[in-house]
Scaffold this motif. Structure first.
Motif, PDB file in Angstrom:
ATOM      1  N   THR A   1       0.835  -1.206   0.000  1.00  0.00           N
ATOM      2  CA  THR A   1       0.000   0.000   0.000  1.00  0.00           C
ATOM      3  C   THR A   1       0.864   1.248   0.000  1.00  0.00           C
ATOM      4  O   THR A   1       0.620   2.194  -0.763  1.00  0.00           O
ATOM      5  N   ALA A   2       1.880   1.270   0.847  1.00  0.00           N
ATOM      6  CA  ALA A   2       2.759   2.438   0.944  1.00  0.00           C
ATOM      7  C   ALA A   2       3.502   2.689  -0.358  1.00  0.00           C
ATOM      8  O   ALA A   2       3.544   3.820  -0.865  1.00  0.00           O
ATOM      9  N   GLU A   3       4.093   1.645  -0.922  1.00  0.00           N
ATOM     10  CA  GLU A   3       4.868   1.816  -2.156  1.00  0.00           C
ATOM     11  C   GLU A   3       3.985   2.303  -3.298  1.00  0.00           C
ATOM     12  O   GLU A   3       4.381   3.207  -4.061  1.00  0.00           O
ATOM     13  N   THR A   4       2.796   1.746  -3.428  1.00  0.00           N
ATOM     14  CA  THR A   4       1.894   2.136  -4.509  1.00  0.00           C
ATOM     15  C   THR A   4       1.390   3.558  -4.304  1.00  0.00           C
ATOM     16  O   THR A   4       1.321   4.350  -5.261  1.00  0.00           O
ATOM     17  N   CYS A   5       1.049   3.897  -3.067  1.00  0.00           N
ATOM     18  CA  CYS A   5       0.565   5.241  -2.754  1.00  0.00           C
ATOM     19  C   CYS A   5       1.638   6.289  -3.019  1.00  0.00           C
ATOM     20  O   CYS A   5       1.382   7.311  -3.669  1.00  0.00           O
ATOM     21  N   LEU A   6       2.852   6.051  -2.536  1.00  0.00           N
ATOM     22  CA  LEU A   6       3.935   7.024  -2.713  1.00  0.00           C
ATOM     23  C   LEU A   6       4.292   7.189  -4.183  1.00  0.00           C
ATOM     24  O   LEU A   6       4.614   8.298  -4.634  1.00  0.00           O
ATOM     25  N   GLU A   7       4.232   6.113  -4.939  1.00  0.00           N
ATOM     26  CA  GLU A   7       4.512   6.217  -6.372  1.00  0.00           C
ATOM     27  C   GLU A   7       3.497   7.131  -7.046  1.00  0.00           C
ATOM     28  O   GLU A   7       3.861   7.970  -7.879  1.00  0.00           O
ATOM     29  N   SER A   8       2.233   7.004  -6.671  1.00  0.00           N
ATOM     30  CA  SER A   8       1.196   7.869  -7.233  1.00  0.00           C
ATOM     31  C   SER A   8       1.364   9.315  -6.789  1.00  0.00           C
ATOM     32  O   SER A   8       0.980  10.239  -7.508  1.00  0.00           O
ATOM     33  N   MET A   9       1.927   9.511  -5.603  1.00  0.00           N
ATOM     34  CA  MET A   9       2.172  10.862  -5.109  1.00  0.00           C
ATOM     35  C   MET A   9       3.402  11.493  -5.755  1.00  0.00           C
ATOM     36  O   MET A   9       3.608  12.696  -5.646  1.00  0.00           O
ATOM     37  N   GLY A  10       4.246  10.659  -6.347  1.00  0.00           N
ATOM     38  CA  GLY A  10       5.504  11.161  -6.889  1.00  0.00           C
ATOM     39  C   GLY A  10       6.533  11.410  -5.809  1.00  0.00           C
ATOM     40  O   GLY A  10       7.435  12.224  -5.984  1.00  0.00           O
ATOM     41  N   LEU A  11       6.411  10.686  -4.698  1.00  0.00           N
ATOM     42  CA  LEU A  11       7.331  10.847  -3.575  1.00  0.00           C
ATOM     43  C   LEU A  11       8.315   9.691  -3.516  1.00  0.00           C
ATOM     44  O   LEU A  11       7.938   8.535  -3.713  1.00  0.00           O
ATOM     45  N   ASP A  12       9.546   9.995  -3.228  1.00  0.00           N
ATOM     46  CA  ASP A  12      10.578   8.976  -3.061  1.00  0.00           C
ATOM     47  C   ASP A  12      11.132   9.099  -1.654  1.00  0.00           C
ATOM     48  O   ASP A  12      12.152   9.747  -1.418  1.00  0.00           O
ATOM     49  N   LEU A  13      10.441   8.484  -0.702  1.00  0.00           N
ATOM     50  CA  LEU A  13      10.852   8.523   0.697  1.00  0.00           C
ATOM     51  C   LEU A  13      11.087   7.095   1.181  1.00  0.00           C
ATOM     52  O   LEU A  13      10.365   6.176   0.797  1.00  0.00           O
ATOM     53  N   PRO A  14      12.090   6.887   2.037  1.00  0.00           N
ATOM     54  CA  PRO A  14      12.324   5.537   2.570  1.00  0.00           C
ATOM     55  C   PRO A  14      11.182   5.110   3.487  1.00  0.00           C
ATOM     56  O   PRO A  14      10.555   5.940   4.156  1.00  0.00           O
ATOM     57  N   LEU A  15      10.912   3.816   3.504  1.00  0.00           N
ATOM     58  CA  LEU A  15       9.883   3.260   4.374  1.00  0.00           C
ATOM     59  C   LEU A  15      10.541   2.713   5.635  1.00  0.00           C
ATOM     60  O   LEU A  15      11.367   1.802   5.564  1.00  0.00           O
ATOM     61  N   GLN A  16      10.187   3.289   6.769  1.00  0.00           N
ATOM     62  CA  GLN A  16      10.740   2.845   8.045  1.00  0.00           C
ATOM     63  C   GLN A  16       9.782   1.823   8.664  1.00  0.00           C
ATOM     64  O   GLN A  16       8.622   2.138   8.922  1.00  0.00           O
ATOM     65  N   VAL A  17      10.270   0.614   8.896  1.00  0.00           N
ATOM     66  CA  VAL A  17       9.422  -0.459   9.399  1.00  0.00           C
ATOM     67  C   VAL A  17       9.336  -0.397  10.923  1.00  0.00           C
ATOM     68  O   VAL A  17      10.351  -0.407  11.618  1.00  0.00           O
ATOM     69  N   LEU A  18       8.109  -0.340  11.426  1.00  0.00           N
ATOM     70  CA  LEU A  18       7.848  -0.407  12.867  1.00  0.00           C
ATOM     71  C   LEU A  18       6.909  -1.579  13.116  1.00  0.00           C
ATOM     72  O   LEU A  18       5.700  -1.468  12.904  1.00  0.00           O
ATOM     73  N   PRO A  19       7.431  -2.725  13.555  1.00  0.00           N
ATOM     74  CA  PRO A  19       6.584  -3.903  13.780  1.00  0.00           C
ATOM     75  C   PRO A  19       5.441  -3.662  14.763  1.00  0.00           C
ATOM     76  O   PRO A  19       4.456  -4.408  14.754  1.00  0.00           O
ATOM     77  N   ASP A  20       5.569  -2.636  15.612  1.00  0.00           N
ATOM     78  CA  ASP A  20       4.479  -2.335  16.545  1.00  0.00           C
ATOM     79  C   ASP A  20       3.177  -2.025  15.820  1.00  0.00           C
ATOM     80  O   ASP A  20       2.094  -2.136  16.406  1.00  0.00           O
TER      81      ASP A  20
END
Length: 231
Positions: A58-77
């Protein structure tokens, strides 16, 4: 004041051998969400995801549509509770799709409705606190884990920064419960109404944390109404 926007993942693959991946509709929802967020022209400083594949997709697809290139920080919580484990402890036969179909035929309902009946009964058993020894993670432990995740995000944000957090409905419901002081029954009534790729917004200051919106899904109105799902 910083802002934390919680985003429920797009529709997952119900009925498939691997539930933890987006359906075709789930990908379309994530793309539409990205367009809608881009139209708001809000600054996004950082992005967090829970530990599920559907969160990342969801994050990767959403950010691609936004035109944003930001790293995804994983928080298992921010990972969802293990619904399969909870179901198994309440109804071991739930994995047998033929059994579910038979139950549905007897009740003249869809298999999805039988599953939801089982799911709600299993959640009630998990939450009531009388069978905690049966579960790898109890309801209070899940609540504490999610609230710790929110504290972590808040601590990492500077004043006026904006974070997106891609997570699941159970996590969002627990946060709403804490901020609105809901009982468990109201919390799960809220959970059942959360839209896929819906938005929940929190304003965070040094002394206060306020729920500013819950379950926004106006981006699926009008000609995009066919993308609105809750399961």
């Amino acid at each position: 004041m910083s802002t934390i926007t919680l985003i429920r993942h797009g529709q997952a693959s119900f009925g498939k051998s691997d539930y933890d991946q987006l359906s075709d509709i789930g990908y379309d929802q994530a793309r539409r969400l990205g367009v809608a967020l881009a139209e708001r022209e809000e600054s996004i400083d950082t992005v967090f995801i829970g530990g599920m594949l559907r969160h990342r997709q969801t994050a990767e697809t959403c950010l691609e549509s936004m035109g944003l290139d930001l790293p995804l920080q994983v928080l298992p919580d921010f990972s969802e509770f293990n619904h399969e484990h909870i179901l198994e402890k309440s109804e071991p036969r739930y994995r047998d799709r033929e059994w579910i179909i038979q139950q549905a035929m007897q009740q003249s309902v869809r298999p999805e409705e039988v599953f939801m009946q089982m799911f709600k009964a299993s959640i009630t058993r998990w939450v009531d606190g009388q069978h905690e020894q049966d579960y790898d993670e109890t309801w209070p432990q899940f609540q504490q884990r999610v609230k710790s995740g929110l504290d972590t995000v808040a601590a990492l944000l500077n004043q006026s920064q904006h974070a997106l957090v891609f997570t699941s409905g159970g996590c969002i419901s627990v946060i709403a419960q804490a901020l609105l002081e809901l009982n468990n029954s109201a919390t799960f009534r809220t959970n059942w109404t959360l839209a896929n790729c819906g938005l929940t917004r929190i304003a965070q200051s040094a002394r206060h944390r306020n729920l500013m919106s819950l379950n926004e899904y106006g981006h699926f109105s009008g000609r995009h109404h066919s993308l609105l799902t809750f399961r």
